[in-house]
Write an enzyme that holds these catalytic residues in place. Sequence first.
Site, short mmCIF file in Angstrom:
data_model
loop_
_atom_site.label_atom_id
_atom_site.label_comp_id
_atom_site.label_asym_id
_atom_site.label_seq_id
_atom_site.Cartn_x
_atom_site.Cartn_y
_atom_site.Cartn_z
CB CYS A 100 -0.93 0.00 1.21
SG CYS A 100 -2.00 1.45 1.30
CB CYS A 198 -7.17 -0.60 6.61
SG CYS A 198 -6.66 -0.81 4.87
#
Length: 358
Positions: A100, A198
Amino acid sequence: MVAMSGGVDSSLAAALLKEQGFEVMGATMRLWRPPADRREGGEEGRKNLPDPAEDARRAAETLAIPFYVFDFIQPFYERVVQYFIDEYKRGRTPNPCVVCNKRVKFDLFIEKARNLGAELVATGHYARLSYNEEEGRYLLLKAHDKKKDQTYFLYNLSQRQLQHILFPLGHYRKEETRRLAAAYGLEAANKPESQEICFIPGNDYKEFLRREGKAKEEPGPIYDTEGNLLGRHKGITNYTIGQRKGLGLALGKPVYVLEINPCTNSLVVGGEEDNSFHGLYAEKLNFIAGKAPEQVLEAGIKIRYNAAETKGLLYPVVDGRARVEFPQPLKAVTTGQSVVFYLGEEVLGGGIISKAIK
């Protein structure tokens, strides 16, 4: 432009930069839409779901700075979530936060911020930057708070990216961060830290892979290192290298997952003596300086974020792979995880572990 998650770290980063005289904007990246939000009628269901951008929006209002929400849901799925699923199906254990940072936070976010007129991007990462005038390049350095240091996740950064990045919290300890955030009147001062990935609530990897990855929980054989059949597993995506619990084996001694073979849908397990490794190979390498060391180098080595740094020999890159040797064997060297190389406080770079060496 500060990447604001709504947590204490990024909120304080924005406050500190504003106090230092920067013209500050804040933005939250919307990365994930929960499954309940994707079903028919999801718009209505969304009203009952917490919006991760709201905490960041309130922090921005407290600081009186402009605030944006960047919708990266589709590219995040394609670049990070799909990678996570594919790696597990290959029998590897990925680190999605590393990917990410490389492909979303310090790629798409920087591009979006610059399009809005921002010259610099800041995050709440615990890391430091320095510029070496003699060498004409940026150095990525460990945070002063070694317990919170997050450089392990940042080894993919390039010189091009570093010239546009600020890490305001690199010189602070976590307790100082909370104290300062309270002094600035930020609601996030006492907000608990999230330990989850997440997009995987509750860190339930198995359920996520079943739902999103359509992972087939096809039972298969478990062998020892001599090829003897010991039992049956419940589907290879339920296991990771080094795993000891949940194997369903009663052998009178602890055994660990040593190999996950998707081609044969099998596991290989072994005892304590089989779970120790004297080195590794790494691929998909990045070196902060823009080039790999040309000589054998004694470096600090981290094979997991929470692992202690250990000394090792880093050999010159050959055919896109780096070899690392440990003077003392390490346990559970896991393919798919990142290995990061340090020289004292400086981050040299890192890569993805492709093979453990006995």
